[in-house]
Design a protein around this motif. Structure first.
Motif, PDB file in Angstrom:
ATOM      1  N   ILE A 479       1.885  14.006   8.021  1.00 18.57           N
ATOM      2  CA  ILE A 479       1.492  13.400   6.746  1.00 18.57           C
ATOM      3  C   ILE A 479       2.721  13.131   5.885  1.00 18.57           C
ATOM      4  O   ILE A 479       2.851  12.062   5.273  1.00 18.57           O
ATOM      5  N   ASP A 480       3.645  14.084   5.847  1.00 21.02           N
ATOM      6  CA  ASP A 480       4.874  13.908   5.062  1.00 21.02           C
ATOM      7  C   ASP A 480       5.706  12.754   5.599  1.00 21.02           C
ATOM      8  O   ASP A 480       6.283  11.980   4.823  1.00 21.02           O
ATOM      9  N   GLU A 481       5.767  12.638   6.928  1.00 23.11           N
ATOM     10  CA  GLU A 481       6.526  11.532   7.524  1.00 23.11           C
ATOM     11  C   GLU A 481       5.917  10.191   7.152  1.00 23.11           C
ATOM     12  O   GLU A 481       6.628   9.241   6.820  1.00 23.11           O
ATOM     13  N   TYR A 482       4.582  10.108   7.196  1.00 23.14           N
ATOM     14  CA  TYR A 482       3.955   8.842   6.835  1.00 23.14           C
ATOM     15  C   TYR A 482       4.089   8.546   5.345  1.00 23.14           C
ATOM     16  O   TYR A 482       4.240   7.392   4.943  1.00 23.14           O
ATOM     17  N   ASN A 483       4.038   9.600   4.520  1.00 25.26           N
ATOM     18  CA  ASN A 483       4.224   9.395   3.083  1.00 25.26           C
ATOM     19  C   ASN A 483       5.608   8.832   2.788  1.00 25.26           C
ATOM     20  O   ASN A 483       5.776   7.996   1.894  1.00 25.26           O
ATOM     21  N   GLU A 484       6.616   9.285   3.539  1.00 25.29           N
ATOM     22  CA  GLU A 484       7.957   8.720   3.379  1.00 25.29           C
ATOM     23  C   GLU A 484       7.968   7.258   3.802  1.00 25.29           C
ATOM     24  O   GLU A 484       8.610   6.416   3.165  1.00 25.29           O
ATOM     25  N   PHE A 485       7.261   6.963   4.890  1.00 26.30           N
ATOM     26  CA  PHE A 485       7.154   5.568   5.328  1.00 26.30           C
ATOM     27  C   PHE A 485       6.462   4.728   4.257  1.00 26.30           C
ATOM     28  O   PHE A 485       6.879   3.596   3.972  1.00 26.30           O
ATOM     29  N   TRP A 486       5.415   5.285   3.645  1.00 23.11           N
ATOM     30  CA  TRP A 486       4.682   4.547   2.626  1.00 23.11           C
ATOM     31  C   TRP A 486       5.567   4.249   1.414  1.00 23.11           C
ATOM     32  O   TRP A 486       5.478   3.176   0.806  1.00 23.11           O
ATOM     33  N   LYS A 487       6.408   5.192   1.049  1.00 22.60           N
ATOM     34  CA  LYS A 487       7.299   4.968  -0.083  1.00 22.60           C
ATOM     35  C   LYS A 487       8.269   3.832   0.201  1.00 22.60           C
ATOM     36  O   LYS A 487       8.682   3.110  -0.711  1.00 22.60           O
ATOM     37  N   GLU A 488       8.642   3.672   1.483  1.00 24.55           N
ATOM     38  CA  GLU A 488       9.578   2.624   1.847  1.00 24.55           C
ATOM     39  C   GLU A 488       8.873   1.260   1.998  1.00 24.55           C
ATOM     40  O   GLU A 488       9.409   0.237   1.563  1.00 24.55           O
ATOM     41  N   TYR A 489       7.677   1.255   2.607  1.00 29.17           N
ATOM     42  CA  TYR A 489       7.056  -0.016   2.989  1.00 29.17           C
ATOM     43  C   TYR A 489       5.658  -0.210   2.418  1.00 29.17           C
ATOM     44  O   TYR A 489       4.959  -1.153   2.816  1.00 29.17           O
ATOM     45  N   GLY A 490       5.238   0.649   1.494  1.00 26.33           N
ATOM     46  CA  GLY A 490       3.894   0.499   0.926  1.00 26.33           C
ATOM     47  C   GLY A 490       3.673  -0.838   0.259  1.00 26.33           C
ATOM     48  O   GLY A 490       2.605  -1.456   0.402  1.00 26.33           O
ATOM     49  N   LYS A 491       4.686  -1.321  -0.446  1.00 27.01           N
ATOM     50  CA  LYS A 491       4.548  -2.619  -1.115  1.00 27.01           C
ATOM     51  C   LYS A 491       4.341  -3.733  -0.094  1.00 27.01           C
ATOM     52  O   LYS A 491       3.570  -4.672  -0.332  1.00 27.01           O
ATOM     53  N   ASN A 492       5.006  -3.641   1.058  1.00 30.67           N
ATOM     54  CA  ASN A 492       4.846  -4.672   2.088  1.00 30.67           C
ATOM     55  C   ASN A 492       3.414  -4.728   2.594  1.00 30.67           C
ATOM     56  O   ASN A 492       2.845  -5.809   2.773  1.00 30.67           O
ATOM     57  N   ILE A 493       2.825  -3.566   2.830  1.00 28.17           N
ATOM     58  CA  ILE A 493       1.469  -3.540   3.365  1.00 28.17           C
ATOM     59  C   ILE A 493       0.479  -4.060   2.332  1.00 28.17           C
ATOM     60  O   ILE A 493      -0.478  -4.773   2.664  1.00 28.17           O
ATOM     61  N   LYS A 494       0.707  -3.746   1.054  1.00 27.05           N
ATOM     62  CA  LYS A 494      -0.164  -4.275   0.009  1.00 27.05           C
ATOM     63  C   LYS A 494      -0.045  -5.794  -0.074  1.00 27.05           C
ATOM     64  O   LYS A 494      -1.047  -6.503  -0.249  1.00 27.05           O
ATOM     65  N   LEU A 495       1.179  -6.293   0.060  1.00 30.53           N
ATOM     66  CA  LEU A 495       1.371  -7.743   0.060  1.00 30.53           C
ATOM     67  C   LEU A 495       0.688  -8.384   1.253  1.00 30.53           C
ATOM     68  O   LEU A 495       0.241  -9.539   1.190  1.00 30.53           O
TER      69      LEU A 495
END
Length: 847
Positions: A479-495
């Motif tokens: 979960i922590d690893e994915y949360n780090e990924f989300w912080k990096e690329y969350g905006k991309n997925i929302k776009l």
């Protein structure tokens, strides 16, 4: 398309199509007479001009010539290797299959030599002397039925040499021919073939030597050639050697004159020497010099691991290749996927997700679209700039695509059929989304796979409590690893939800009725099966239903936000639903500038007090994303910052109480709405306020506070903005607050100017507290100062007067240096700090 390309296209159209131009208004008799009297002629063309058009219209970059020559050399090596499988003796003494590239900086030439099958005199004339003649194509036709993986399918790649060369010399030796021949052409105008006077220097194979033009001398540098090999041909299946020159230190004996002089000096002294002394003397009579030596260095040491079976590749191999691909030796990738696609298009792909997002990823997001994917055809780089292979929001993905079937045009720089690209794009995007989903999930299957792995024995020896603790640690780590990924690329997925040309329509339209759509399709299937049990249509519809459902859940599944339950750790929709109150049918959210401001917002006070969780959307793109997602797993997404929000658990008693409150406070709400009619649509009793007296929310169709702030910040937005642009506001008042009760009483008693100013100041303060900006801050400040005067017991309109103060006369100061009673004089030596020190008359003179 430039003029040369147009001319070439027209020329090919008439030469190859064989279309006869006929006059349409001729009678049958006239047409027969015309055909009988016709004279047939072949098209005439100046060969040199035709070659110039051909070369310069097909290729746009001079550096392509090296890629084409290496590809042709690899073809020749593939042919001899294929033939040697049945007849190993064909290799003879030259068993090494390699490509060697040599540069002559003085003569400005580049030579590419291979130990392939070579060409006879007739081959040189037919293959190199005939435009679009391909020896590889003939070779494949001659052995139809065999699985021969050769690159060259067109006979024009060789002519790219004339982009950089003014003269091209080809020496070739075929195993079936006793002689070695030379093919030579000057600027592609004509060519000559003759027996090589040097004899058989190659043994077997071909050597292409390019005499560079004046504007292409940069290709005579080792660094340039090495870079081009690594760019285009790094993963060729045969070793590519480059002849490099370097300086080395070498010990040599001193020259004869120096040695004789040393011997003459030694004769002046009588010394007894033995053999060892003579040896030592000769050994010492040396010096160190710098000498240039040449050696062959293999340039393409990296292998195309994507063509190997996944079972044979370790994680370390994948990580090592990622560092080669990304030119980043310091960091491992976040994750990767390696797959082979079959069906409409067969290709192999290796996709990496970098651990860190590029710092300039959004600097030119809507400019020219480029990706980090490289397209190879049989290990040869064809292109690394795509506009359609991946959606814009996935531009951070790195990797390679390799296919044997992609139809290329003759210059291999662009694909002929965009349809095949779309198929590749769809499959790659699906794999990337599946990779995201795998990274974001951790379920019982993951735990079972872990238990069946290497730690079976260790897990068996631990207690159930310890096993559960280890599982929880692994779950938390993922979960922590994915949360780090989300912080990096969350905006991309929302776009991606907003702008993905292939998935946006489904996400925007189908998500709102996802459950209904799937239910209707499944219901149709069950009814249809009663009539046609084995219908293929049923299978297709069922598959479509499953695919739509998966696509809808793909992007939404990855979303992470902060919430009012935990403002430090990210949470997902599924986690929110798991924590929701029994019977809760909505997912509540509020968008704003930062999570701290959202947590303190009076808009969510009532919900939090009742135990409801609110998602905190602190990214500017979050609210845009939610506008395209109406619900998730039958839970409606509700913006609590809108005026049409209905408080949950609204029972009959609460509705009756609200009705009574509206009647009591109607004089205040009507008066206040009229006072603020320019910007406010209505003033209503609030059910969500706890401590604050008033809040401001948007209407159902109006801009929320967050959207209004973002819109005003745009470079091309209308200056200032107005209620027509952003929509009128809705004011909610807290009937339990004493300030509101006092305002109600004042309105009933005939409101004065001070009451109006209090109401306006309260409204404008609520605007700020609700996330909006004040339209006229100078008027707000003026009203606030007047009310502040009244609170202090000062006349609210008291004039500003100068404050009088007594001014004392200061004693005059002398500019002369001070003198003590004993006669000591002081001189100022530091003007900045005004320091004084005693100095003597002599020292003063020195100064």
């Amino acid at each position: 398309m430039n003029s040369k390309q147009k001319a070439f296209a027209l020329l090919l159209l008439f030469m190859l199509s064989g279309v006869q131009v006929m006059t349409q208004d001729l009678t049958e008799e006239q047409r027969k007479l015309l055909e009988e009297s016709q004279e047939t002629h072949e098209f005439q063309a100046e060969t040199g001009r035709l070659m110039d058009i051909l070369i310069n219209s097909l290729y746009t970059q001079k550096e392509i010539f090296l890629r084409e020559l290496i590809s042709n050399a690899a073809d020749a090596l593939d042919k001899i290797r294929f033939l040697s499988v049945k007849n190993p003796e064909i290799l003879g003494e030259k068993t090494e299959l390699a490509i060697r590239i040599e540069i002559n900086t003085e003569e400005k030439t580049v030579s590419v030599t291979d130990s392939g099958i070579g060409m006879t005199k007739n081959d040189l004339i037919s293959n190199l002397g005939t435009i679009a003649k391909s020896g590889t194509t003939q070779f494949i036709e001659a052995i139809k039925g065999g699985n021969v993986n050769l690159i060259g399918q067109f006979g024009v790649g060789f002519y790219s040499c004339f982009l950089a060369g003014q003269k091209v010399t080809v020496a070739s030796k075929n195993g079936d021919d006793d002689d070695q021949y030379i093919w030579e052409s000057q600027a592609a105008h004509s060519f000559a073939v003759s027996k090589d006077p040097r004899g058989n220097t190659l043994g077997r194979g071909t050597q292409v030597t390019i005499h560079l033009k004046q504007d292409a001398v940069e290709f005579a540098e080792e660094s340039t050639i090495r870079e081009l090999i690594k760019k285009y041909s790094e993963f060729i299946n045969f070793p590519i050697y480059l002849k490099v020159t370097r300086e080395v230190s070498k010990q040599v004996e001193e020259e004869g004159e120096q040695q004789d002089q040393q011997e003459n000096n030694d004769d002046d002294e009588v010394k007894v020497k033995d053999d060892d002394d003579d040896a030592d003397t000769k050994k010492k009579a040396t010096k160190t010099i710098k000498e240039k030596v040449s050696e062959w260095v293999q340039v393409n040491e990296n292998k195309a691991i994507w063509l190997r079976p996944k079972e044979e590749i370790s994680d370390d191999d994948y990580k090592k290749f990622y560092k080669v691909l990304s030119k980043n030796s310091g960091e491992d990738p976040f994750n990767w996927v390696h797959f082979k696609a079959e069906g409409e298009v067969e290709f192999t792909s290796l996709i990496y997700i970098p651990k860190r997002a590029p710092s300039d990823m959004f600097d030119n997001y809507y400019g020219k679209q480029t990706t980090n994917l490289k397209l190879y055809v049989r290990r040869v780089l064809i292109s690394e700039e795509f506009e359609d292979i991946l959606p814009r929001y996935l531009s951070f993905v790195k990797g390679v695509i390799d296919s044997d079937e992609l139809p290329l045009n003759v210059n291999r720089e662009t694909l002929q059929q965009l349809k095949m690209l779309k198929v590749i794009s769809r499959k790659i995007v699906k794999k990337i989304l599946e990779l995201f989903q795998d990274s974001a999930s951790y379920d019982d299957e993951d735990e079972e796979e872990t238990e069946e792995g290497e730690e079976d024995d260790n897990m068996a020896e631990t207690t159930p409590e310890e096993q559960q603790r280890l599982k929880d640690e692994k779950r938390k780590k993922k979960i922590d690893e994915y949360n780090e990924f989300w912080k990096e690329y969350g905006k991309n997925i929302k776009l991606g939800v907003i702008e993905d040309s292939s998935n946006r329509q489904k996400l925007a339209e189908l998500t709102s009725m996802m459950t209904t759509l799937i239910w209707i399709i499944n219901r149709f299937i069950s009814i249809y099966q009663m009539i046609y049990i084995n219908s293929r249509l049923i299978q297709l519809i069922s598959k479509l239903s499953s695919s739509i459902y998966q696509i809808l859940l793909y992007l939404i599944y990855y979303f992470r936000w902060y919430s009012s339950k935990n403002s430090t750790d990210l949470t997902s929709f599924d986690d929110y639903i798991e924590r929701a109150k029994p019977g809760q049918d909505s997912i509540y959210y509020l968008a704003g500038e930062n999570k701290e401001q959202l947590l303190a917002s009076p808009i969510i006070q009532g919900l939090i007090k009742k135990g409801y969780e609110v998602l905190l959307l602190d990214d500017p793109v979050d609210e845009f994303t939610f506008q395209h997602l109406n619900e998730y797993k039958q839970k409606k997404l509700v913006n609590v910052g809108k005026g049409d929000f209905k408080q949950p658990e609204d029972n009959d008693e609460q509705r009756k109480k609200l009705k009574a409150l509206k009647k009591v406070f109607q004089p205040l709400t009507d008066w206040w709405r009229k006072l603020l009619s320019e910007n406010v649509d209505s003033v209503v009793i609030s059910q969500r306020l706890i401590e604050d007296p008033i809040i401001v929310v948007s209407s159902e169709s109006g801009y929320s506070a967050n959207m209004e702030r973002i819109s005003k910040a745009q470079a091309y937005s209308s200056k200032g903005g107005n209620s027509q642009q952003f929509g009128k506001k809705i004011v909610e008042i807290n009937p339990n607050h004493q300030a509101i009760q006092e305002l109600l009483q004042r309105v009933k008693d005939d409101p004065d100017q001070e009451t109006e100013e209090m109401a306006r100041v309260l409204y404008e303060a609520a605007l700020v507290n609700s996330g909006y900006s004040i339209p006229n801050p100078e008027k707000f400040a003026s009203r606030f100062y007047k009310l502040f005067n009244s609170a202090l017991g000062i006349d609210r309109d008291a004039p500003i007067k100068d404050f009088e103060v007594e001014i004392e006369d200061e004693p005059e100061t002398s500019s002369e240096p001070p003198v003590d009673q004993d006669g000591t004089k002081w001189e100022k030596v530091n003007t900045d700090d005004a320091q004084w020190e005693t100095v003597s008359d002599d020292k003063r003179d020195d100064l």
